[in-house]
Design a protein around this motif. Structure first.
Motif, PDB file in Angstrom:
ATOM      1  N   SER A  24      -6.349  -5.890  -3.931  1.00 51.75           N
ATOM      2  CA  SER A  24      -6.717  -4.544  -4.371  1.00 51.75           C
ATOM      3  C   SER A  24      -5.510  -3.819  -4.938  1.00 51.75           C
ATOM      4  CB  SER A  24      -7.263  -3.708  -3.216  1.00 51.75           C
ATOM      5  OG  SER A  24      -8.054  -4.473  -2.381  1.00 51.75           O
ATOM      6  N   SER A  74     -12.862  -6.516  -1.582  1.00 51.03           N
ATOM      7  CA  SER A  74     -13.332  -6.684  -0.199  1.00 51.03           C
ATOM      8  C   SER A  74     -14.648  -7.442  -0.156  1.00 51.03           C
ATOM      9  CB  SER A  74     -13.461  -5.340   0.506  1.00 51.03           C
ATOM     10  OG  SER A  74     -14.660  -4.706   0.171  1.00 51.03           O
ATOM     11  N   THR A  99     -10.596  -1.992  -4.469  1.00 52.64           N
ATOM     12  CA  THR A  99     -10.715  -2.304  -3.046  1.00 52.64           C
ATOM     13  C   THR A  99     -12.115  -2.804  -2.706  1.00 52.64           C
ATOM     14  OG1 THR A  99      -9.164  -0.498  -2.664  1.00 52.64           O
ATOM     15  CG2 THR A  99     -10.251  -1.414  -0.744  1.00 52.64           C
ATOM     16  N   VAL A 118     -13.773   3.922   1.820  1.00 49.10           N
ATOM     17  CA  VAL A 118     -12.765   3.583   0.818  1.00 49.10           C
ATOM     18  C   VAL A 118     -12.598   4.744  -0.163  1.00 49.10           C
ATOM     19  CG1 VAL A 118     -12.295   2.077  -1.150  1.00 49.10           C
ATOM     20  CG2 VAL A 118     -13.027   1.082   0.999  1.00 49.10           C
ATOM     21  N   SER A 165      -9.266   6.984  -0.854  1.00 45.94           N
ATOM     22  CA  SER A 165      -8.635   7.049  -2.176  1.00 45.94           C
ATOM     23  C   SER A 165      -8.353   8.487  -2.586  1.00 45.94           C
ATOM     24  CB  SER A 165      -9.542   6.412  -3.232  1.00 45.94           C
ATOM     25  OG  SER A 165      -9.631   5.043  -3.024  1.00 45.94           O
ATOM     26  N   VAL A 204      -6.085  -6.558   0.802  1.00 49.28           N
ATOM     27  CA  VAL A 204      -5.125  -5.476   0.525  1.00 49.28           C
ATOM     28  C   VAL A 204      -4.264  -5.844  -0.676  1.00 49.28           C
ATOM     29  CG1 VAL A 204      -3.118  -4.233   1.400  1.00 49.28           C
ATOM     30  CG2 VAL A 204      -5.065  -4.650   2.894  1.00 49.28           C
ATOM     31  N   THR A 249      -6.165   1.683   3.995  1.00 53.28           N
ATOM     32  CA  THR A 249      -5.856   0.791   2.879  1.00 53.28           C
ATOM     33  C   THR A 249      -6.021   1.512   1.543  1.00 53.28           C
ATOM     34  OG1 THR A 249      -6.779  -0.996   4.177  1.00 53.28           O
ATOM     35  CG2 THR A 249      -6.466  -1.430   1.843  1.00 53.28           C
ATOM     36  N   ALA A 250      -7.182   2.150   1.393  1.00 56.07           N
ATOM     37  CA  ALA A 250      -7.474   2.817   0.125  1.00 56.07           C
ATOM     38  C   ALA A 250      -6.479   3.937  -0.129  1.00 56.07           C
ATOM     39  CB  ALA A 250      -8.893   3.374   0.141  1.00 56.07           C
ATOM     40  N   SER A 269      -8.546   2.574  -7.601  1.00 56.15           N
ATOM     41  CA  SER A 269      -8.266   2.022  -6.270  1.00 56.15           C
ATOM     42  C   SER A 269      -9.561   1.728  -5.529  1.00 56.15           C
ATOM     43  CB  SER A 269      -7.449   3.006  -5.444  1.00 56.15           C
ATOM     44  OG  SER A 269      -6.365   3.457  -6.180  1.00 56.15           O
TER      45      SER A 269
END
Lengths: 66, 409
Positions: free
Chosen positions: A14, B269, B265, B281, B285, A11, B148-149, B261
């Motif tokens: 990114s 990852s 990511t 993801v 986004s 996290v 997260t994204a 992004s």
């Protein structure tokens, strides 16, 4: 079971990478036109940084480079 | 059934799956540049196809297990037979096509895993499935990935809009091309490899290759071509969902922020050891960038449908594969019935899809493929001092501007 430290690393990495590249590219765009003489060279330098980031991306994607 | 014939069938279905994988995932990379007009639709899928092809040849790591640890394979575990792989592939292909018909961006890898799990349960019972791996590698990441994204894309969008003035924002279209291309390349290196793994492991199981053999060149080439062809075919329905239906009116700055992004990511990852699904993801986004711009609307109804699609991908592909595996157990003709029924269903889905076609023509672009030049701001009083080239046309304009300003003042 879930590797939380790895997830947090992902996290943070990114976030830094995405916001970093957006910041650099945005500044390059912003400085692309304007009156002051210093703006253009700085803008080109920032585009150069973007090219380096893309190169890093390709480096990460292609397994043969590792 | 003759083993050689069975292996040929499995390879054919594996390549078909690879094709569906390609067109299912074009949207991850190319939905936003198509939506913002950064790339013409056909050009976008063309670039994605080439990068997938290149990516497939670049990937050297071969999957050692078909299911990535979800099924207890190998020593002390079960031996997945070619018949079960065939059933798993049928489940995955049919599910991929159904989600495509509905325009849902679901993970092709999950469909494949789901299909194999379903087939393995029929073959060996529930004991063959490693529930812990299912939860830690599939279910929890499926929640973490989009969230997260979404957060990252939200912040990136805020940054882009804070830094760049309105007239300059079309410049993001240029950036979009690069971020999207990176997503495509990453996709090629990751996803074609899965099909290569399936084919190679089938060949090993059938005794045509030594254990620990690397995939032969023809396998790599066939998988690369299949995924590239699929990508070029373009899953337009999914591109429409991701580019137009999930967030209204994506602007170039949003597209760039979202793709940056997604790229960041996915790359972090896969290199920091916490695998996240590209599809999830990318969808996250797009939602994040919709939240990040004032005036953009996220269509939560569409987001909900997509989430349901993710939730049922594994059970649904698993159920389809389990049915195929049950049928395949009927000895002399079961496998043939499977293949024929699968082909009929695939043909049926294709025919059904023609009732309301979605193609590259769906994406209306006012000025396709051209960079819209930023609008020039009205010249300020200072500017005319600068130009080195004395243009005749400039001089008469100067006083006009000044006069206007004076009048207003």
């Amino acid at each position: 079971m879930i590797d939380w430290p790895a997830f947090v690393t992902v996290v943070v990495a990114s976030l830094v990478a995405a916001c970093g590249v957006v910041t650099v590219f945005s500044l390059a765009l912003r400085l692309g036109d304007g009156e002051a003489a210093w703006r253009r060279p700085v803008s080109y330098a920032l585009y150069g940084v973007c090219v380096l980031i893309v190169a890093l991306g390709i480096y990460l994607i292609v397994p043969a480079f590792h | 059934m003759d083993l050689t014939l069975l292996v040929v069938l499995v390879i054919g279905l594996a390549l078909l799956f690879d094709f569906t994988n390609g067109f299912h995932d074009t949207a991850n990379a190319m939905a936003t540049p198509i939506a913002t007009g950064a790339l013409k639709p056909r050009v976008a899928v063309g670039i994605a196809a080439i990068l997938n092809l290149v990516g497939a040849f670049l990937s050297t790591e071969v999957a050692r297990t078909i299911s990535g640890g979800l099924i207890r394979e190998g020593d002390g575990g079960v031996q997945i037979t070619p018949v079960l792989i065939l059933a798993g592939l049928i489940g995955a292909i049919v599910w991929n096509l159904l989600t495509w018909l509905l325009g849902l961006p679901s993970s092709s890898s999950h469909a494949l895993f789901g299909g194999l799990i379903g087939a393995a349960i029929v073959g060996f019972g529930f004991g063959a499935i490693d529930g812990g791996v299912l939860v830690s590698k599939i279910l929890i990441p499926a929640v973490l990935a989009p969230v997260t994204a979404m957060g990252i894309s939200f912040l990136a969008t805020k940054v882009a809009y804070a830094l760049v003035r309105k007239g300059q924002r079309d410049g993001f279209k240029r950036g979009q091309i690069f971020t999207s291309s990176l997503v495509s390349l990453a996709h090629g290196t990751n996803d074609a490899q899965k099909t290569m793994g399936v084919i190679t492991l089938t060949l090993i199981a059938a005794g045509f290759l030594d254990t620990d053999a690397h995939p032969p060149f023809w396998v790599i080439a066939a998988c690369a071509l299949a995924i590239a062809a699929g990508t070029y075919a373009g899953g337009w329905r999914i591109i429409k969902t991701l580019g137009k239906d999930l967030t209204s009116d994506i602007e170039p700055a949003q597209g760039f922020a979202a793709e940056a992004s997604t790229t960041a990511t996915i790359l972090s990852s896969s290199y920091l050891g916490f695998a996240l699904s590209t599809t999830q993801v990318a969808s996250g986004s797009v939602i994040g960038t919709g939240l990040g711009r004032k005036g953009a609307k996220v269509k939560w109804g569409t987001a909900g449908k997509i989430a349901i699609g993710w939730l049922i991908t594994i059970p649904a592909a698993g159920t389809l594969a389990a049915l195929a595996a049950l049928l395949a157990k009927v000895e002399p003709w079961g496998v043939w019935v499977d293949v024929v029924v699968a082909l009929l269903v695939i043909g049926g889905i294709y025919l059904w899809s023609r009732r309301n076609r979605v193609s590259h023509r769906t994406f209306h672009q006012p000025q396709p493929g051209q960079f819209v030049k930023p609008k020039k701001k009205p010249k300020k009083a200072k500017k005319p001092k600068k130009p080195k080239k004395p243009k005749k046309s400039h001089k008469p304009q100067k006083p006009k501007h000044k006069n206007k300003n004076k009048k207003k003042g």
